[in-house]
Write a protein that holds these residues in place. Sequence first.
Motif, short mmCIF file in Angstrom:
data_model
loop_
_atom_site.label_atom_id
_atom_site.label_comp_id
_atom_site.label_asym_id
_atom_site.label_seq_id
_atom_site.Cartn_x
_atom_site.Cartn_y
_atom_site.Cartn_z
N VAL A 101 4.18 -10.25 -0.17
CA VAL A 101 3.78 -9.74 -1.47
C VAL A 101 4.95 -9.87 -2.44
CG1 VAL A 101 2.92 -7.75 -2.75
CG2 VAL A 101 2.22 -8.10 -0.37
N GLY A 102 4.70 -10.53 -3.57
CA GLY A 102 5.74 -10.68 -4.59
C GLY A 102 6.55 -11.95 -4.42
N PRO A 152 4.53 -2.06 6.89
CA PRO A 152 5.18 -2.48 5.65
C PRO A 152 6.65 -2.84 5.89
CG PRO A 152 4.83 -0.10 5.64
CD PRO A 152 4.15 -0.63 6.87
N GLN A 153 7.07 -3.96 5.33
CA GLN A 153 8.43 -4.44 5.55
C GLN A 153 9.05 -4.75 4.18
OE1 GLN A 153 9.74 -8.27 5.81
NE2 GLN A 153 11.48 -6.92 5.45
N VAL A 201 2.25 -0.15 0.10
CA VAL A 201 2.62 0.48 1.37
C VAL A 201 1.42 1.21 1.97
CG1 VAL A 201 4.01 2.32 2.41
CG2 VAL A 201 5.08 0.69 0.86
N LEU A 202 0.69 1.98 1.15
CA LEU A 202 -0.46 2.71 1.65
C LEU A 202 -1.56 1.76 2.13
CD1 LEU A 202 -0.73 5.59 -1.00
CD2 LEU A 202 0.45 5.59 1.20
N THR A 221 5.48 -8.30 4.34
CA THR A 221 6.72 -8.27 3.58
C THR A 221 6.41 -7.92 2.13
OG1 THR A 221 7.79 -9.87 5.03
CG2 THR A 221 8.68 -9.64 2.80
N ILE A 222 7.13 -6.90 1.60
CA ILE A 222 6.87 -6.39 0.26
C ILE A 222 8.12 -6.59 -0.59
CG2 ILE A 222 6.18 -4.38 -1.10
CD1 ILE A 222 4.96 -3.22 1.48
#
Length: 637
Positions: free
Chosen positions: A100-101, A75-76, A65-66, A52-53
């Motif tokens: 992430v974040g 990537p979500q 993402v990369l 999760t981004i």
Amino acid sequence: MRILGRLAAEDPAQLAISCAGETITRAELAARSNRLARAFETLGVRYGDFVTIGLPNSIDFFVTVLACWKLGAVPQPLSPRLPAAERAAIVELADSALVVGADPADHPGRTCVAADFQPDPVLADGPLPEVVSPAWKASTSGGSTGRPKLIVAGAAAKGTPALAAAIARMRSADSQLVAGPLYHNSPLTASITGLLVGQHLVLLPRFDAHRALTAIAEHRIGWVQLVPTMMLRMLRLIEESPGAYDLSSLRALWHGASACPPWLKEAWITLLGAEKVFEMYGGTESQAATLITGPEWLTHRGSVGRAALGEIVVLDADGKKAPAGEIGEIYLRGPAGAPPSYHYLGAEARKRDDWESLGDLGWLDAEGYLYLSDRRTDLIIAGGANIYPAEVEAALDAHPLVLSSVVVGLPDTDLGQRVHALVQARPGLTVDDLLQHLGEHLVRYKVPRSVEFIDEPLRDDAGKVRRGEMRDAAIARMTNVLGEQMLGIQEISDRLEIQELIVAYATAIDSRDYDALDEVFEDGAPIDYRAFGGIATTFPEVKEWLRQSMAQYPAFQHLMVNPQIRVDGDRATGRVMCLNSMALPVGAGSGEPPVALLGMWYTDEYVRTPRGWRISRRGQQRSWVQGLDLPTAPTLI
């Protein structure tokens, strides 16, 4: 990943992304994402895991993402501004290996890293063993329903972007302006495609009309994708300062995501030339899509084009193809023999056979061009008339002092719902001026009964709006002003759900979809239809009686109005007026069938169930009859 490696090898110093004064070359992008991938691996991310981004538009977003792809992870992305509870529901649905974040306190038991996380510099930044993620993205949706869902791409993170780039008129030599939030599907898809064909991405941290226009001139942008909200804000600035913004570098302007008012699109065609303006309609699910060029649009004004991928059909309430020009629900399906383009987590597709709906209403013309009306769930029914918010919003936005607008339906004891407009405007606009403008553009019943000026933008940077939340907030504000004279939000919600139940009853009968009554009545509910010569028994026996007795009538229509509903916890009572117009059966060769009119009241009791409100008892009160002889019957049941 092989493509990005090739691009980095061909021209390592070429700028890949620019954002808010920061830049990154192709070689730097490859190295940073390699190192971050190794850091994610040490945190437990494995092949097929969801990551999760929750990052804002930034170079770090693309690096993340990369890095996911280089581990074979999925990537979500989601909005970094989501409330913690909403984000937690999505993370649980995805069973994310990494968030992430996010603050770890918001996700107990999950591995989380902050938005400014940096990998250990001792980790290698060279290439990793090649692996292909089983899904190149998993988009988040569900804001309009309150129930999150994931739309997991059916395509793996491999292949060539050449075909998509050719359809989108992308050139590797172009710079692309990325104006929308990357957690939305369209900006993410367009920017990734551009990156993979070698474009330089110019990324806005957040959409701002002046910055977007300035960036087009400064970076000689050739390709941009916008939504109508952005187009409107940019147009207002261009009109205020003619000649101040240089758009001569633009080769292709694409738009989509929501219906574009024809006058707004026409203004952009005048600015750029029809050959530079393109539109696409489709969903994140990618079953099918339409495309229309500017010159085509000028001869099919208001259309979003014909199917360029897959198939599109408009179906009526009975699931039959609607005639040309008739509004119905839009259904899509992929090309014959193609693998599924997506699968849901947390939801089921709305389907009719192998056709799927995204919830949009619209119509097809005789040439197969599609025209959008609105979202099925956004429809406002006021006094029995269907009102599409998008149409009213288009008229509002046409006023030169309006920056954005959202139209919602508020509960009304007389009409059932009334049209309420939320408007973000420039100084100087009055309600009287706005209503006079609307009176010149809309039939009277579509003109908002109330207008509320709002200081902040009503839509996000992708042009999306959480209409349900805005409606609830408007009701709450009125409750605060009028105090006890207004109903509480829960009771208003209950009353609206019961009104929708009443409409569902009429729709099921008029469309002869009697099985749909299973979602209207509680099993075993006593029903007394003797007021017009019917029967008195329980559901579902009445369902079968209706199926048989109504079959003799060629056509009929139930108009349900003036609902009077009283809610008491999990129980409610109601009385609703019904006008039933019926075409009577006639013999062969007898000409047009005679029409009978029946006026009545339904007297109901309702109960809240785990599946929502249901009718638990129904009676009839006969009011009047015209054109039909009936036996004397009780007038009140």
